[in-house]
Design an enzyme around this catalytic site. Structure first.
Site, PDB file in Angstrom:
ATOM      1  CB  SER A 193      -0.878   0.010   1.240  1.00 58.26           C
ATOM      2  OG  SER A 193      -0.069   0.294   2.362  1.00 58.26           O
ATOM      3  CE  LYS A 194      -1.973   6.895  -2.363  1.00 55.24           C
ATOM      4  NZ  LYS A 194      -3.419   6.839  -2.120  1.00 55.24           N
ATOM      5  NE  ARG A 195       0.567   0.543   6.106  1.00 50.53           N
ATOM      6  CZ  ARG A 195       1.355  -0.483   6.335  1.00 50.53           C
ATOM      7  NH1 ARG A 195       2.502  -0.321   6.955  1.00 50.53           N
ATOM      8  NH2 ARG A 195       1.000  -1.694   5.960  1.00 50.53           N
TER       9      ARG A 195
END
Ligand code: GLU
Length: 470
Positions: free
Chosen positions: A242-244
């Site tokens: 994910s964006k993390r």
């Protein structure tokens, strides 16, 4: 005829996971001489935007995923309405007048009891008269699909194997919202059936939706396609990518100077590997030739940016021909303000430097000495300066090249002479030259720079450096 589709929702940029789904669907269709459909799933009018759709198409074209047919769900509402009416007529669906307050109370209650939420079925038993009256009163309503009680919906997933889900786990679900828009689980069936999709290839997050869809196929008398649910892609910490984890959209990688061929190749190997091959670099045609769903791993794949970077480097160094590399790198160099009008010069530079960068964006940094005479000395380079006899080395160099041709061989000879005459280390000579010519301690070899840069430029930069440290 095998027919697959990629069905993105234009509610964000194309994510690497979705790009892989698109690639697998594309390869499976092409491998089997079938059709590949692109369908924009924009029934959620609030979250879908034209801008995202445009970006999606751009990314898919960039990746080389040409489609045979194109559809946009927002243009097909009439078709969905017709099938929803049909389901109601056949007794497979019914209007539901429950208000959102009532429904959220039901949901809260289920949560308190710790059981999965399921619609109570209150409106399922309304009589025709009651329905007529409620409709007449203008009360808003949704259309719900009537799910049979306590039945198992079973299917053989081409990747995950046998899957069996009890209908009591989900209950009657909405197919048309109160604003008249149809929901995903409903339109996906109507479209896949009408478009003749034979293989639904998508992320495993859609497994819980599949039994709902199978019930609709059956209710409408459509053939049920085969399903292949792809395992998720994980980040290096083993949580869902994910964006993390940093850049996860195709757009990011495009802008960072990754090549579409390399990203295509890399994503393809993320959860799939051809048996008995043991190599990692494949052309698109080879992938079409080799791809089969049966070789998709059942366990999640781990995305490694390092590995992708490495692969991109291979494409830059070994696979792209020089012309192609030139075309790809020019936009990055001109974006950085370099004068790229001399193609021959640029080509010579690239030929000698292509093994020193792994992304097109890195090329901007690496190729800087070939395009700008003005640069700041890095702090690291300055600290080096205090230790060596840069001044003497550079003046001697300037003297020695006066009547000599400058190229990668002569610069090596001169460096050796200076080393002897001034009793300095080879490293001191090369560092001094590198700092004077590029401002940095690392980068493309000084010999390559001396080979390609006009001699006046070399002299000018050395003189400038001498002035700076005098
Ligand atoms: N629009 C859905 C998504 O983006 C498509 C799912 C499917 O392939 O059925 O997740």
């Amino acid at each position: 005829m095998i027919v697959t589709r990629f069905a993105p929702s234009p509610t964000g940029y194309l994510h690497l996971g979705n790009a892989r789904t698109a690639i697998f669907s594309y390869l499976f269709a092409r491998h089997n001489g079938g059709r590949f459909i692109l369908r924009i799933e924009d029934t959620d009018l609030e979250r879908s935007t034209k801008e995202y759709e445009k970006m999606l198409l751009e990314d898919l074209v960039w990746l080389g995923l040409e489609w045979d047919e194109f559809y946009r769900q927002s243009e097909r509402f009439d078709i969905y309405r017709k099938y929803a009416e049909k389901l109601v007529e056949m007794g497979h669906a019914y209007p539901c007048f429950c208000s959102s307050e009532e429904l959220s109370m039901e949901r809260d209650l289920a949560e308190k009891k710790g059981i999965p939420y399921r619609y109570s079925g209150k409106c399922r038993v309304l009589s025709a008269d009651e329905v007529k009256k409620l409709k007449g009163s203008g009360k808003p309503y949704t259309i719900r699909f009537k799910v049979p009680y306590s039945e198992y919906v079973v299917f053989e997933d081409l990747i995950k194997g046998h899957i069996s889900i009890n209908t009591d786990d989900f209950g009657d679900f909405v197919i048309i919202r109160s604003d008249g828009t149809p929901t995903y689980n409903f339109v996906v069936v109507v479209d896949d059936a009408l478009m003749g999709v034979t293989h639904v290839i998508r992320g495993e997050d859609h497994v819980p939706n599949t039994p709902k869809q199978i019930l609709i196929y059956k209710a409408l008398g459509f053939d049920v396609p085969k399903f292949a649910h792809l395992p998720v892609i994980l980040g290096e910490d083993r949580s869902k990518l994910s964006k993390r984890h940093g850049a996860v959209s195709v757009k990011n990688y495009r802008e960072e100077g990754y090549l579409p061929q390399a990203l295509f190749n890399y994503l393809c190997l993320l959860g799939w590997s051809p048996p008995k091959e043991g190599r990692e670099i494949y052309t698109k045609d080879e992938l079409i030739e080799l791809f089969d769903l049966k070789d998709v791993n059942t366990s999640p794949a781990v995305f490694s940016k390092e590995k992708l970077r490495w692969m991109n480097g291979i494409y830059i160094r070994q696979i792209l021909d020089l012309e192609e590399l030139l075309e790809k790198v020019i936009p990055f160099l001109s974006e950085a303000g370099y004068d790229v009008s001399n193609r021959d010069y640029l080509k010579k530079v690239l030929e000698r430097t292509r093994d020193s960068f792994e992304t097109l964006k890195d090329a901007v940094e690496r190729l800087r000495p070939f395009f700008t005479d003005d640069f700041e000395l890095s702090a690291e380079a300055w600290s080096e300066l205090e230790n060596v006899k840069v001044y003497n080395i550079l003046s001697s160099f300037l003297e020695k090249i006066k009547d000599r041709e400058l190229n990668s061989q002569s610069v090596k000879d001169i460096a050796r002479e200076i080393q002897k005459e001034l009793s300095v280390k080879a490293k001191d000579v090369w560092h001094s030259l590198r700092i004077a010519l590029t401002g940095e301690l690392q980068g493309v070899g000084v010999d390559i720079i001396c080979d390609l840069l006009p001699k006046e430029k070399v002299e000018m930069r050395i003189r400038k450096m001498l002035q700076k440290i005098a």
